[in-house]
Design a protein around this motif. Sequence first.
Motif, PDB file in Angstrom:
ATOM      1  N   SER A  99      -2.504  -9.386  13.266  1.00 14.43           N
ATOM      2  CA  SER A  99      -2.722 -10.361  12.197  1.00 14.43           C
ATOM      3  C   SER A  99      -2.655  -9.745  10.795  1.00 14.43           C
ATOM      4  O   SER A  99      -3.332 -10.189   9.876  1.00 14.43           O
ATOM      5  N   GLU A 100      -1.833  -8.721  10.646  1.00 16.40           N
ATOM      6  CA  GLU A 100      -1.512  -8.151   9.348  1.00 16.40           C
ATOM      7  C   GLU A 100       0.001  -7.996   9.280  1.00 16.40           C
ATOM      8  O   GLU A 100       0.674  -7.961  10.302  1.00 16.40           O
ATOM      9  N   ILE A 101       0.533  -7.869   8.071  1.00 11.61           N
ATOM     10  CA  ILE A 101       1.976  -7.781   7.902  1.00 11.61           C
ATOM     11  C   ILE A 101       2.332  -6.409   7.349  1.00 11.61           C
ATOM     12  O   ILE A 101       1.724  -5.937   6.392  1.00 11.61           O
ATOM     13  N   PHE A 102       3.331  -5.784   7.991  1.00 12.21           N
ATOM     14  CA  PHE A 102       3.750  -4.446   7.622  1.00 12.21           C
ATOM     15  C   PHE A 102       5.245  -4.432   7.315  1.00 12.21           C
ATOM     16  O   PHE A 102       6.018  -5.154   7.939  1.00 12.21           O
ATOM     17  N   LEU A 103       5.635  -3.584   6.379  1.00 14.29           N
ATOM     18  CA  LEU A 103       7.030  -3.394   6.020  1.00 14.29           C
ATOM     19  C   LEU A 103       7.572  -2.201   6.803  1.00 14.29           C
ATOM     20  O   LEU A 103       7.027  -1.103   6.735  1.00 14.29           O
ATOM     21  N   VAL A 104       8.639  -2.426   7.569  1.00 19.87           N
ATOM     22  CA  VAL A 104       9.201  -1.410   8.461  1.00 19.87           C
ATOM     23  C   VAL A 104      10.646  -1.150   8.064  1.00 19.87           C
ATOM     24  O   VAL A 104      11.357  -2.066   7.654  1.00 19.87           O
ATOM     25  N   GLY A 105      11.092   0.081   8.195  1.00 19.20           N
ATOM     26  CA  GLY A 105      12.499   0.414   7.985  1.00 19.20           C
ATOM     27  C   GLY A 105      12.893   0.656   6.548  1.00 19.20           C
ATOM     28  O   GLY A 105      14.055   0.889   6.259  1.00 19.20           O
ATOM     29  N   THR A 106      11.958   0.617   5.645  1.00 23.29           N
ATOM     30  CA  THR A 106      12.246   0.867   4.243  1.00 23.29           C
ATOM     31  C   THR A 106      12.135   2.358   3.975  1.00 23.29           C
ATOM     32  O   THR A 106      11.151   2.980   4.334  1.00 23.29           O
ATOM     33  N   SER A 107      13.133   2.913   3.332  1.00 18.91           N
ATOM     34  CA  SER A 107      13.159   4.348   3.075  1.00 18.91           C
ATOM     35  C   SER A 107      12.871   4.628   1.606  1.00 18.91           C
ATOM     36  O   SER A 107      13.562   4.109   0.724  1.00 18.91           O
ATOM     37  N   ILE A 108      11.852   5.446   1.370  1.00 15.18           N
ATOM     38  CA  ILE A 108      11.565   5.950   0.028  1.00 15.18           C
ATOM     39  C   ILE A 108      11.645   7.472   0.120  1.00 15.18           C
ATOM     40  O   ILE A 108      10.682   8.123   0.515  1.00 15.18           O
ATOM     41  N   PRO A 109      12.810   8.041  -0.204  1.00 15.73           N
ATOM     42  CA  PRO A 109      12.945   9.492  -0.097  1.00 15.73           C
ATOM     43  C   PRO A 109      12.055  10.199  -1.117  1.00 15.73           C
ATOM     44  O   PRO A 109      11.997   9.790  -2.274  1.00 15.73           O
ATOM     45  N   PRO A 110      11.349  11.254  -0.709  1.00 11.39           N
ATOM     46  CA  PRO A 110      10.458  11.943  -1.649  1.00 11.39           C
ATOM     47  C   PRO A 110      11.238  12.736  -2.686  1.00 11.39           C
ATOM     48  O   PRO A 110      12.375  13.162  -2.448  1.00 11.39           O
ATOM     49  N   LEU A 111      10.613  12.937  -3.823  1.00  8.53           N
ATOM     50  CA  LEU A 111      11.193  13.796  -4.843  1.00  8.53           C
ATOM     51  C   LEU A 111      11.058  15.248  -4.413  1.00  8.53           C
ATOM     52  O   LEU A 111      10.189  15.586  -3.602  1.00  8.53           O
ATOM     53  N   ILE A 112      11.875  16.098  -4.941  1.00  7.56           N
ATOM     54  CA  ILE A 112      11.794  17.518  -4.625  1.00  7.56           C
ATOM     55  C   ILE A 112      10.467  18.090  -5.110  1.00  7.56           C
ATOM     56  O   ILE A 112       9.876  18.953  -4.483  1.00  7.56           O
ATOM     57  N   SER A 113       9.977  17.554  -6.212  1.00 10.03           N
ATOM     58  CA  SER A 113       8.734  18.054  -6.795  1.00 10.03           C
ATOM     59  C   SER A 113       7.492  17.388  -6.200  1.00 10.03           C
ATOM     60  O   SER A 113       6.436  17.405  -6.813  1.00 10.03           O
ATOM     61  N   ALA A 114       7.625  16.792  -4.993  1.00 10.52           N
ATOM     62  CA  ALA A 114       6.472  16.152  -4.353  1.00 10.52           C
ATOM     63  C   ALA A 114       5.412  17.200  -4.040  1.00 10.52           C
ATOM     64  O   ALA A 114       5.704  18.386  -3.884  1.00 10.52           O
ATOM     65  N   THR A 124       2.842  19.707  -2.431  1.00 14.10           N
ATOM     66  CA  THR A 124       3.041  20.585  -1.282  1.00 14.10           C
ATOM     67  C   THR A 124       2.005  20.362  -0.190  1.00 14.10           C
ATOM     68  O   THR A 124       2.240  20.729   0.952  1.00 14.10           O
ATOM     69  N   HIS A 125       0.855  19.785  -0.512  1.00 13.78           N
ATOM     70  CA  HIS A 125      -0.171  19.588   0.502  1.00 13.78           C
ATOM     71  C   HIS A 125      -0.033  18.275   1.264  1.00 13.78           C
ATOM     72  O   HIS A 125      -0.797  17.990   2.155  1.00 13.78           O
ATOM     73  N   VAL A 126       0.982  17.472   0.925  1.00 17.92           N
ATOM     74  CA  VAL A 126       1.233  16.203   1.607  1.00 17.92           C
ATOM     75  C   VAL A 126       2.580  16.309   2.319  1.00 17.92           C
ATOM     76  O   VAL A 126       3.561  16.763   1.740  1.00 17.92           O
ATOM     77  N   ALA A 180       0.857  -1.184   0.000  1.00 19.84           N
ATOM     78  CA  ALA A 180       0.000   0.000   0.000  1.00 19.84           C
ATOM     79  C   ALA A 180       0.893   1.233   0.000  1.00 19.84           C
ATOM     80  O   ALA A 180       1.617   1.483   0.964  1.00 19.84           O
ATOM     81  N   LEU A 181       0.857   1.992  -1.088  1.00 21.73           N
ATOM     82  CA  LEU A 181       1.700   3.172  -1.246  1.00 21.73           C
ATOM     83  C   LEU A 181       0.862   4.410  -1.478  1.00 21.73           C
ATOM     84  O   LEU A 181      -0.295   4.322  -1.898  1.00 21.73           O
ATOM     85  N   GLN A 182       1.468   5.558  -1.226  1.00 21.40           N
ATOM     86  CA  GLN A 182       0.839   6.831  -1.543  1.00 21.40           C
ATOM     87  C   GLN A 182       1.353   7.298  -2.903  1.00 21.40           C
ATOM     88  O   GLN A 182       2.329   6.772  -3.431  1.00 21.40           O
ATOM     89  N   GLY A 183       0.699   8.303  -3.454  1.00 22.77           N
ATOM     90  CA  GLY A 183       1.045   8.773  -4.791  1.00 22.77           C
ATOM     91  C   GLY A 183       2.470   9.269  -4.921  1.00 22.77           C
ATOM     92  O   GLY A 183       3.168   8.954  -5.893  1.00 22.77           O
TER      93      GLY A 183
END
Length: 164
Positions: free
Chosen positions: A63-78, A80-82, A37-40
């Motif tokens: 009883s769900e599985i989550f991914l922890v510690g993974t880094s997805i650095p945002p783009l500079i052009s991300a 502005t309202h998020v 599950a990712l954001q835009g």
Amino acid sequence: MAKAKDKDKKESGGTIALNKRARHEYHIDQRFEAGIALQGWELKALRAGRINFGDGYAVVLKSEIFLVGTSIPPLISASTHVVPVDRRTRKLLLHRQEIDQLIGAVERKGYTLVPIAMYWKGNKVKVEIGLARGKQEHDKRNADKERDWQREKQRTMRSHNRAA
């Protein structure tokens, strides 16, 4: 018409990132393909190849599985309202039967869940997670020796074939 199909095939599949450290640190016993599950803004960053999951692992919560510690650095052009958080916990999407199997292995047998690879499948991002046991130091040394031996053997075979 054929060119359009070929173009779709090239764009549909592709590796985003590999976790080479996981193969070195763990014995991978079983592999599972999971959605994530990712954001835009995260998808845009993944398309640019910005991910680091060397320190990532998966945990079981409620009883769900989550991914922890993974880094997805945002783009500079991300957008502005998020407010992007690069190391947020991301939910992995698996079938209930697979989740139950993983929970049993982690809780009863002491396995660890590690991300092995992230890739595109169609227009969706998939994560390959492995059910893993930690390697001890002597196992790592043996794996390094075996890899060096295979490399040396390949060099010898190539030089022998060139001379013939």
